[in-house]
Every structure is written in structure tokens, then in C-alpha cells.
Design an enzyme around this catalytic site. Sequence first.
Site, mmCIF file in Angstrom:
data_model
loop_
_atom_site.group_PDB
_atom_site.id
_atom_site.type_symbol
_atom_site.label_atom_id
_atom_site.label_comp_id
_atom_site.label_asym_id
_atom_site.label_seq_id
_atom_site.Cartn_x
_atom_site.Cartn_y
_atom_site.Cartn_z
ATOM 1 N N GLN A 263 43.362 74.384 16.757
ATOM 2 C CA GLN A 263 43.490 75.174 17.991
ATOM 3 C C GLN A 263 43.817 76.637 17.678
ATOM 4 O OE1 GLN A 263 43.422 73.168 21.120
ATOM 5 N NE2 GLN A 263 42.826 75.156 21.928
ATOM 6 N N LYS B 204 40.602 78.276 16.708
ATOM 7 C CA LYS B 204 39.706 78.294 17.875
ATOM 8 C C LYS B 204 40.141 79.373 18.867
ATOM 9 C CE LYS B 204 39.025 74.317 19.583
ATOM 10 N NZ LYS B 204 39.138 73.038 20.292
ATOM 11 N N LYS C 60 49.496 71.887 20.345
ATOM 12 C CA LYS C 60 48.898 70.659 20.892
ATOM 13 C C LYS C 60 50.031 69.664 21.117
ATOM 14 C CE LYS C 60 44.794 68.888 21.873
ATOM 15 N NZ LYS C 60 43.551 69.542 22.326
ATOM 16 N N GLY D 7 45.110 70.130 29.698
ATOM 17 C CA GLY D 7 44.688 68.738 29.574
ATOM 18 C C GLY D 7 43.972 68.488 28.256
ATOM 19 N N ASP D 8 43.705 67.236 27.976
ATOM 20 C CA ASP D 8 42.875 66.808 26.839
ATOM 21 C C ASP D 8 42.508 65.355 27.150
ATOM 22 O OD1 ASP D 8 41.840 67.538 24.065
ATOM 23 O OD2 ASP D 8 42.922 65.722 23.568
ATOM 24 N N ASN E 66 35.318 64.376 30.687
ATOM 25 C CA ASN E 66 35.158 65.748 31.171
ATOM 26 C C ASN E 66 34.114 66.538 30.364
ATOM 27 O OD1 ASN E 66 36.428 68.733 30.479
ATOM 28 N ND2 ASN E 66 36.286 68.280 32.649
ATOM 29 N N SER F 163 40.860 78.664 30.079
ATOM 30 C CA SER F 163 42.307 78.488 30.255
ATOM 31 C C SER F 163 43.017 79.830 30.081
ATOM 32 C CB SER F 163 42.864 77.513 29.215
ATOM 33 O OG SER F 163 42.670 76.190 29.633
HETATM 34 P P1 NDP Z 1 38.215 62.503 28.480
HETATM 35 O O1 NDP Z 1 39.427 61.678 28.401
HETATM 36 O O2 NDP Z 1 37.800 63.073 29.776
HETATM 37 O O3 NDP Z 1 36.966 61.699 27.896
HETATM 38 C C1 NDP Z 1 36.989 61.181 26.595
HETATM 39 C C2 NDP Z 1 35.736 60.368 26.387
HETATM 40 O O4 NDP Z 1 35.704 59.966 25.024
HETATM 41 C C3 NDP Z 1 35.691 59.101 27.218
HETATM 42 O O5 NDP Z 1 34.370 58.767 27.485
HETATM 43 C C4 NDP Z 1 36.327 58.080 26.261
HETATM 44 O O6 NDP Z 1 35.962 56.737 26.525
HETATM 45 C C5 NDP Z 1 35.762 58.529 24.940
HETATM 46 N N1 NDP Z 1 36.658 58.149 23.848
HETATM 47 C C6 NDP Z 1 37.991 58.414 23.724
HETATM 48 N N2 NDP Z 1 38.479 57.875 22.602
HETATM 49 C C7 NDP Z 1 37.450 57.253 22.005
HETATM 50 C C8 NDP Z 1 37.300 56.521 20.816
HETATM 51 N N3 NDP Z 1 38.351 56.311 20.001
HETATM 52 N N4 NDP Z 1 36.061 56.040 20.508
HETATM 53 C C9 NDP Z 1 34.996 56.257 21.329
HETATM 54 N N5 NDP Z 1 35.073 56.939 22.475
HETATM 55 C C10 NDP Z 1 36.282 57.439 22.803
HETATM 56 O O7 NDP Z 1 38.414 63.670 27.379
HETATM 57 P P2 NDP Z 1 37.681 65.061 27.260
HETATM 58 O O8 NDP Z 1 36.271 64.922 27.689
HETATM 59 O O9 NDP Z 1 38.539 66.090 27.877
HETATM 60 O O10 NDP Z 1 37.765 65.330 25.687
HETATM 61 C C11 NDP Z 1 36.763 64.850 24.800
HETATM 62 C C12 NDP Z 1 36.886 65.589 23.474
HETATM 63 O O11 NDP Z 1 36.769 67.004 23.688
HETATM 64 C C13 NDP Z 1 38.227 65.405 22.738
HETATM 65 O O12 NDP Z 1 37.985 65.476 21.345
HETATM 66 C C14 NDP Z 1 39.004 66.643 23.175
HETATM 67 O O13 NDP Z 1 40.026 66.977 22.261
HETATM 68 C C15 NDP Z 1 37.894 67.674 23.167
HETATM 69 N N6 NDP Z 1 38.157 68.871 23.946
HETATM 70 C C16 NDP Z 1 38.348 68.798 25.302
HETATM 71 C C17 NDP Z 1 38.539 69.946 26.028
HETATM 72 C C18 NDP Z 1 38.613 69.918 27.505
HETATM 73 O O14 NDP Z 1 38.577 71.009 28.107
HETATM 74 N N7 NDP Z 1 38.700 68.786 28.152
HETATM 75 C C19 NDP Z 1 38.644 71.269 25.361
HETATM 76 C C20 NDP Z 1 38.327 71.235 23.958
HETATM 77 C C21 NDP Z 1 38.132 70.065 23.287
HETATM 78 P P3 NDP Z 1 37.006 55.752 27.255
HETATM 79 O O15 NDP Z 1 36.897 56.113 28.704
HETATM 80 O O16 NDP Z 1 36.511 54.399 26.936
HETATM 81 O O17 NDP Z 1 38.363 56.064 26.655
#
Ligand code: NDP
Length: 455
Positions: free
Chosen positions: A120, A123, A135, A174-175, A249, A387
Site C-alpha cells: 500500500q 501504491k 492496512k 474497505g477491502d 466490488n 479514497s
Molecule cells: P470483495 O469482498 O468485494 O470480493 C472478493 C471476491 O474475491 C469475492 O468474489 C470472493 O468470493 C473472492 N475471494 C475472496 N477470497 C477468496 C479466495 N481465498 N479464493 C477465491 N476467491 C476468493 O473484495 P474486493 O472486490 O473489494 O477486493 C478484491 C481484491 O481487490 C482484494 O485483493 C483486495 O485487496 C483488492 N483491492 C480492493 C480494493 C477496493 O477498492 N475494494 C482496492 C484495491 C485492492 P467469496 O464471495 O466466495 O468470498
Amino acid sequence: MAIWHTKTDQSDLVPRFMNWLEQRNPGEIEFHQAVYEVGINVLPFLREHTEYMEAAIFGRLTEPDRIVSFRVVWEDDTGKIQINRGYRVQHCNAIGPYKGGIRFHPTVNQSILKFLAFEQTFKNSLTGLPMGGGKGGADFDPKDKSDAEVMRFCQSFMTELYRHIGPDTDVPAGDIGVGAREVSYLFGQYKRLANQFTGVMTGKGLSFGGSEIRVEATGYGAVYMMEDMLAARGDSIEGKTALVSGSGNVAQYAVDKLIELGAKPVTMSDSSGFVYDPDGIDCDKLEWVRELKDDRRGRIKEYADEFGCEYHAGQRPWGVPCDIVLPCATQNELNLTEAQTLLRNGCIGVSEGANMPSEQEAIDTFQKAKILFAPSKAANAGGVAVSGLEMTQNSIRMSWSRDELNRQLRDIMADIHARCETYGRVSDDYVDYLKGANVAGFVKVADAMLAYGVM
Ligand code: NDP
């Protein structure tokens, strides 16, 4: 003597540095992996920039400013007492207040949060905005909990966290597992405890200080990055078949922007499996996914039942033929064999929406093949960039329009692409975006640390 003081033979600097790091941080494999991924570019760069080397800047950056770990106790709906562990890793505030998300997932541990906070810092620096890196999170799974349980957990979590954060100190967001619902509960509890309405969290609802475009920003940004990389090679996103993993997301808004720009996204996934829709996921189907995941908290398998396409239980989508790839689920979700399969199947570009989704050997494979590869710290920086813009709006007590924010996001992603080119251009027709992102992110933070002296 510490390795950065050794001015003689530095040919094996990376392995010696990693050896030092691994001994100091035993068992933290995700953290080792993240430091290695940056170190392979930054450590050789230090040989020509001895001022950073002598001040031990990179070594200092592998030690977080502080880590807070705390007990989170809450009562479930049956009246049973539950215990989780919460953390906040405040990694580096050299160029601004600590900034980074909060993750609620059963896999959360100190190693994962240290890797995420380390990433982070670079980034946030790359965005050009004044934000340090941090984080946090907890080993709590909101998936199988009621709204009331999530609320009680968030309130308990914030009851400890609130004393460590503040609008000029540390601004969480969030994350994974922390979406609009969780951010609202967390911010509400902060406001109540601190008796202050300040921009202490980002990702807030629009009616209480949130920013337009924040929910879209990470997914949109990852696609903008892909658009810019393709444009630099005289190509475009239009007509490209895209594989997306995840259905949260980041994945949803990556798919949204891919559709808008004329690409054909054909996969989405969750932790149980993936769906392959050869006709392409269109706006209506995406809206259905949004309702499935955000409102009903259902499983992606239901997409296959609804739209009559393939579902592959327990698998990831990387075996499907494609042009471009956006891994948007989680860390280490794309390995060497899958990278080789992607190349064989015609993949020409990868833009990492998730944090560190590709294993090191997969990255090596992409780079050896000289396909376009945007690492997460560049490709998903759009989220934290907006953000940062939310923090600015909160400070000046103004709200900018959706168009204005989308324009700023687009400009920031173009700037990130340009910074990566500056430090990563290898030849007329090849840019090492990983090296570019690592070095550009490092230099800004390192210059600030040098200026502060020894601390
Ligand atoms: P969400 O919780 O909205 O979605 C996560 C997705 O990934 C879900 O579909 C989830 O499936 C899947 N997932 C989680 N863990 C696993 C796993 N161990 N194996 C396979 N699939 C998995 O999170 P985000 O979309 O916010 O974040 C996704 C990624 O992006 C993360 O790495 C996060 O750190 C990164 N990120 C997010 C940001 C943001 O603005 N939201 C900013 C920068 C990075 P299930 O529903 O089954 O858990």
C-alpha cells in the site's frame, strides 16, 4: 554488519537481503513474497543510488512503523460470546497519513496484513497523492453472519481501533469483506466514540461524506490501466475477450468498464468456483450478479443456473481462451501452470485488480514472454486514489460531481501508467511495468525519508 552497509560485492544483494528479512520475520510467507517482488527491482536500483543504500531506506521500509493487535469480543445472535483478533499495521507515513483498507476474512493474519500494508505504501506513492501506507483487519467472516452480528462485531472492532486512527493520522477504508455495510457501522461507531464527524474513513455512503466513483474506482482503474498499456502498443480494448476472477466490488466494476469499452468479459468467480459464459457477461447479467452478491450474498454458481452456462466447482478461470486477464479476487490466485496455460491460449495482457493475485513464478512467466503485465500496486491504485479524493472533499467540506471524479480518476491512472514507463522502459517496444511501478513508488517515499534524517 547489516547488508546495506556492505559496499563491496553486491551481486547477491537480493538473496542476502531476503535471508536477513526472513530471519527477522519467520513464517510470514506472504510478507516475504511481497518484499521480494519489490526488492528484485529496488535493490539493483540502489546500486546506482547509494544515498538510499547508505541510509538503509529499503531495510527501514520492511519494518512497519507500528502494528497494533487487539482482542475483538462480541455476542452472536444465540447469545454466545465470540472472540476474534483485530489488527492495524501502520506501515509508513513518510508522505501522508497512513491509508489503506480493512479486511474481514478468516485467512487474515499478521503476515497478510504486513504484505498488504507494505504494498500500500508504494501504491499510494504512485498515485501522486499525499498518502502513507497501512492496512488492517480481523479473522472474522461476515459471510455467514446476520446484519446484527456484523454490526456488533464492527462496533467492538472500532471500540479499540478508534484510538489509533484519525483524519490526519490514519484513514482506513474497505477491502475484502468490508463493503458499504461494514464501513457504515465502523464509521458510525467512530463518530459516536470520538464525538467528531471527520473524514476518518473512506468508502462512506454518499449521504455521510462518501465520494462519487469510489465503489467503481478500483475496477474501472484496472481496466483503464489495461487500456493505456494496449494503447501504448497501438492496440485497444475493443473486441477483446477478457477473463475476470472474483465477483465482489473490484470484479463487478472491472466487468462494467470492460463492457462499456467494447470488450467481452466471459468469466466471474467466487471462492467456490467460476462461471464461463461464452456469449459474454452483458449489463443485464452484471446487474443480476450485483444483486446476487451485494443484496442476497449468494454464490456465483447461481449465475450458471440462471443463464444456462458452464460452472466449474473449485476451479479458477485461467484455462479459458482469452486476450486479456483481470484477476480481481484475492492474493495468489494465479500460479505458474495457469500462467503458462494463459500464454498458450493467446493472452496478451494482465492487469491485476486484486492485491498480489499472481504468484512470483507466474509474473516471471508473463515478463519472460513480454506480454503486458500491470502489477496490482499500479493497476488497482484507482481505488485508493479516489479514497484520497474523498479525504480532500471531506477536508474542504465539498462534494465533487461524478463526472469530475471520473475525469480525475482517468487522469491519475494515465499518470500512473506514465510513471511506470519512466522507470520501466526497457526498449522501444517493451515496458517492464513491475519495475516501473516499484521504483517510481519507492523513490518518492525514499526522498521524504532521506529528508527526515535517521528515524
Ligand atoms: P470483495 O469482498 O468485494 O470480493 C472478493 C471476491 O474475491 C469475492 O468474489 C470472493 O468470493 C473472492 N475471494 C475472496 N477470497 C477468496 C479466495 N481465498 N479464493 C477465491 N476467491 C476468493 O473484495 P474486493 O472486490 O473489494 O477486493 C478484491 C481484491 O481487490 C482484494 O485483493 C483486495 O485487496 C483488492 N483491492 C480492493 C480494493 C477496493 O477498492 N475494494 C482496492 C484495491 C485492492 P467469496 O464471495 O466466495 O468470498
